[in-house]
Design a protein around this motif. Structure first.
Motif, PDB file in Angstrom:
ATOM      1  N   VAL A 181       0.836  -1.200   0.000  1.00 34.41           N
ATOM      2  CA  VAL A 181       0.000   0.000   0.000  1.00 34.41           C
ATOM      3  C   VAL A 181       0.875   1.255   0.000  1.00 34.41           C
ATOM      4  N   ASP A 182       1.971   1.220   0.738  1.00 29.39           N
ATOM      5  CA  ASP A 182       2.905   2.360   0.726  1.00 29.39           C
ATOM      6  C   ASP A 182       3.448   2.605  -0.677  1.00 29.39           C
ATOM      7  N   ASP A 183       3.745   1.532  -1.388  1.00 34.40           N
ATOM      8  CA  ASP A 183       4.230   1.682  -2.766  1.00 34.40           C
ATOM      9  C   ASP A 183       3.160   2.285  -3.670  1.00 34.40           C
ATOM     10  N   LEU A 184       1.916   1.860  -3.476  1.00 35.23           N
ATOM     11  CA  LEU A 184       0.829   2.382  -4.299  1.00 35.23           C
ATOM     12  C   LEU A 184       0.558   3.864  -4.014  1.00 35.23           C
ATOM     13  N   GLU A 185       0.818   4.287  -2.794  1.00 35.77           N
ATOM     14  CA  GLU A 185       0.534   5.668  -2.397  1.00 35.77           C
ATOM     15  C   GLU A 185       1.684   6.626  -2.692  1.00 35.77           C
ATOM     16  N   GLN A 186       2.738   6.119  -3.298  1.00 38.81           N
ATOM     17  CA  GLN A 186       3.857   6.998  -3.644  1.00 38.81           C
ATOM     18  C   GLN A 186       3.396   8.133  -4.549  1.00 38.81           C
ATOM     19  N   ARG A 187       3.908   9.321  -4.309  1.00 40.43           N
ATOM     20  CA  ARG A 187       3.647  10.531  -5.102  1.00 40.43           C
ATOM     21  C   ARG A 187       2.270  11.147  -4.851  1.00 40.43           C
ATOM     22  N   LEU A 188       1.369  10.419  -4.202  1.00 44.45           N
ATOM     23  CA  LEU A 188       0.047  10.993  -3.954  1.00 44.45           C
ATOM     24  C   LEU A 188       0.102  12.212  -3.031  1.00 44.45           C
ATOM     25  N   PRO A 189       0.935  12.202  -1.979  1.00 45.04           N
ATOM     26  CA  PRO A 189       1.031  13.423  -1.157  1.00 45.04           C
ATOM     27  C   PRO A 189       1.485  14.641  -1.956  1.00 45.04           C
ATOM     28  N   PHE A 190       2.360  14.430  -2.932  1.00 39.18           N
ATOM     29  CA  PHE A 190       2.804  15.561  -3.759  1.00 39.18           C
ATOM     30  C   PHE A 190       1.638  16.127  -4.559  1.00 39.18           C
ATOM     31  N   LEU A 191       0.824  15.241  -5.149  1.00 42.63           N
ATOM     32  CA  LEU A 191      -0.340  15.708  -5.898  1.00 42.63           C
ATOM     33  C   LEU A 191      -1.308  16.465  -4.996  1.00 42.63           C
ATOM     34  N   ALA A 192      -1.486  15.965  -3.778  1.00 41.89           N
ATOM     35  CA  ALA A 192      -2.372  16.650  -2.834  1.00 41.89           C
ATOM     36  C   ALA A 192      -1.832  18.035  -2.486  1.00 41.89           C
ATOM     37  N   THR A 193      -0.521  18.122  -2.314  1.00 42.05           N
ATOM     38  CA  THR A 193       0.096  19.405  -1.978  1.00 42.05           C
ATOM     39  C   THR A 193      -0.048  20.403  -3.119  1.00 42.05           C
ATOM     40  N   VAL A 194       0.242  19.949  -4.337  1.00 43.97           N
ATOM     41  CA  VAL A 194       0.106  20.830  -5.507  1.00 43.97           C
ATOM     42  C   VAL A 194      -1.334  21.285  -5.664  1.00 43.97           C
ATOM     43  N   GLY A 195      -2.261  20.349  -5.489  1.00 46.78           N
ATOM     44  CA  GLY A 195      -3.666  20.695  -5.641  1.00 46.78           C
ATOM     45  C   GLY A 195      -4.166  21.689  -4.611  1.00 46.78           C
ATOM     46  N   SER A 196      -3.586  21.661  -3.425  1.00 47.34           N
ATOM     47  CA  SER A 196      -4.085  22.529  -2.355  1.00 47.34           C
ATOM     48  C   SER A 196      -3.415  23.905  -2.324  1.00 47.34           C
ATOM     49  N   ILE A 197      -2.131  23.973  -2.689  1.00 41.98           N
ATOM     50  CA  ILE A 197      -1.427  25.252  -2.529  1.00 41.98           C
ATOM     51  C   ILE A 197      -1.227  26.017  -3.828  1.00 41.98           C
ATOM     52  N   SER A 198      -1.353  25.377  -4.977  1.00 42.15           N
ATOM     53  CA  SER A 198      -1.103  26.071  -6.250  1.00 42.15           C
ATOM     54  C   SER A 198      -2.014  27.280  -6.462  1.00 42.15           C
ATOM     55  N   PRO A 199      -3.330  27.186  -6.162  1.00 41.73           N
ATOM     56  CA  PRO A 199      -4.164  28.386  -6.334  1.00 41.73           C
ATOM     57  C   PRO A 199      -3.710  29.546  -5.458  1.00 41.73           C
ATOM     58  N   TYR A 200      -3.232  29.250  -4.266  1.00 35.18           N
ATOM     59  CA  TYR A 200      -2.785  30.320  -3.371  1.00 35.18           C
ATOM     60  C   TYR A 200      -1.468  30.928  -3.837  1.00 35.18           C
ATOM     61  N   ILE A 201      -0.588  30.077  -4.370  1.00 38.28           N
ATOM     62  CA  ILE A 201       0.657  30.612  -4.918  1.00 38.28           C
ATOM     63  C   ILE A 201       0.362  31.504  -6.124  1.00 38.28           C
ATOM     64  N   GLY A 202      -0.567  31.032  -6.990  1.00 36.50           N
ATOM     65  CA  GLY A 202      -0.967  31.863  -8.121  1.00 36.50           C
ATOM     66  C   GLY A 202      -1.618  33.158  -7.674  1.00 36.50           C
ATOM     67  N   LEU A 203      -2.427  33.085  -6.617  1.00 39.48           N
ATOM     68  CA  LEU A 203      -3.066  34.294  -6.094  1.00 39.48           C
ATOM     69  C   LEU A 203      -2.026  35.268  -5.539  1.00 39.48           C
ATOM     70  N   LEU A 204      -0.980  34.729  -4.927  1.00 42.91           N
ATOM     71  CA  LEU A 204       0.103  35.578  -4.442  1.00 42.91           C
ATOM     72  C   LEU A 204       0.745  36.342  -5.598  1.00 42.91           C
ATOM     73  N   GLY A 205       0.967  35.630  -6.715  1.00 44.14           N
ATOM     74  CA  GLY A 205       1.526  36.302  -7.889  1.00 44.14           C
ATOM     75  C   GLY A 205       0.586  37.372  -8.420  1.00 44.14           C
ATOM     76  N   THR A 206      -0.728  37.091  -8.384  1.00 48.74           N
ATOM     77  CA  THR A 206      -1.707  38.076  -8.853  1.00 48.74           C
ATOM     78  C   THR A 206      -1.713  39.317  -7.973  1.00 48.74           C
ATOM     79  N   VAL A 207      -1.724  39.102  -6.665  1.00 52.18           N
ATOM     80  CA  VAL A 207      -1.727  40.237  -5.730  1.00 52.18           C
ATOM     81  C   VAL A 207      -0.466  41.067  -5.908  1.00 52.18           C
ATOM     82  N   TRP A 208       0.668  40.394  -6.027  1.00 50.49           N
ATOM     83  CA  TRP A 208       1.931  41.119  -6.191  1.00 50.49           C
ATOM     84  C   TRP A 208       1.950  41.908  -7.502  1.00 50.49           C
ATOM     85  N   GLY A 209       1.466  41.283  -8.575  1.00 45.29           N
ATOM     86  CA  GLY A 209       1.452  41.963  -9.870  1.00 45.29           C
ATOM     87  C   GLY A 209       0.529  43.163  -9.875  1.00 45.29           C
ATOM     88  N   ILE A 210      -0.663  43.019  -9.289  1.00 41.25           N
ATOM     89  CA  ILE A 210      -1.595  44.145  -9.236  1.00 41.25           C
ATOM     90  C   ILE A 210      -1.035  45.264  -8.356  1.00 41.25           C
TER      91      ILE A 210
END
Length: 231
Positions: A120-149
């Motif tokens: 099961v550990d082998d099957l779950e490899q890389r899934l935490p990375f996908l979860a992290t990207v999915g959760s923080i990418s919009p906020y990182i993009g929003l940071l870029g938007t706020v900074w640019g504006i």
């Protein structure tokens, strides 16, 4: 959109911070898609292996012969690996005269549980990375938007007469950061949810097989003990 307001032009004209955020999100998206393809192939392989092994196991094959055939392979995984781990422990404990059917069953189940956890550990490899990207990418993009504006309005405050033509490029490049953030996040979230569901389904299949195989071995232990007592 004319050539002067193309995405590439806006990226090249963006500030260093916004440009860095865009590159970070693009890199995260590329890595995410790589992991999505890898995990998709791995989970399809695991699902097919489960089906093939269950057909073989429940076809009535002799357990000793099945174990001997499987141990000849170098790339055991899934139910086949769980079976070999449990049967190996079963044979080892049966050779110990002091082992009761209950202790044999407990040791066998423990060996299969360890093997299953590793699978099961082998099957779950890389899934935490996908979860992290999915959760923080919009906020990182929003940071870029706020900074640019913020940068665009600071520059706007330094001129006497402000026009839409002056502020539009800065706002557009800022909004691109949010768009890239969503582009990175949405596939990662969808893949994470889908893969997590598949891993859970495969894990349940492993668990069911463990229970059924453990019951078979326990019955064999009791039968062997009865034969010895009759002699």
């Amino acid at each position: 959109m004319n050539s002067e307001m193309s995405v590439l032009y806006l990226f090249l004209e963006a500030s260093f911070v916004v440009k860095f955020i865009m590159l970070l999100l693009i890199a995260a998206s590329i890595v995410s898609w790589t992991y999505i393809f890898q995990r998709g192939a791995a989970l399809r392989k695991a699902t097919n292996e489960v089906k093939e092994f269950e057909e073989l196991f429940w076809s009535g094959a002799d357990l000793n012969k099945l174990y001997a055939d499987l141990t000849q392979k170098d790339d055991l995984s899934g139910c086949a690996l769980i079976f070999c781990s449990g049967f190996k422990e079963y044979v080892r404990m049966r050779k110990t005269a002091s082992s009761s059917p209950e202790s044999i069953n407990e040791g066998t189940y423990r060996a299969m549980r360890v093997a299953m956890s590793r699978q099961v550990d082998d099957l779950e490899q890389r899934l935490p990375f996908l979860a992290t990207v999915g959760s923080i990418s919009p906020y990182i993009g929003l940071l870029g938007t706020v900074w640019g504006i913020m940068t665009a309005f600071i520059a706007l405050g330094q001129v006497r007469q402000a026009t839409l033509q002056m502020v539009a490029p800065g706002i557009a490049e800022a909004l691109i950061a949010t768009a890239i953030g969503l582009f990175a996040a949405i596939p990662a979230v969808i893949a994470y949810n889908r893969f997590s569901s598949k891993v859970e389904k495969i894990e349940n299949t492993y668990g069911n097989f463990m229970e059924e195989f453990s019951a078979i071995l326990h019955r064999q232990s009791l039968a062997s003990k009865s034969e010895v007592a009759e002699k």
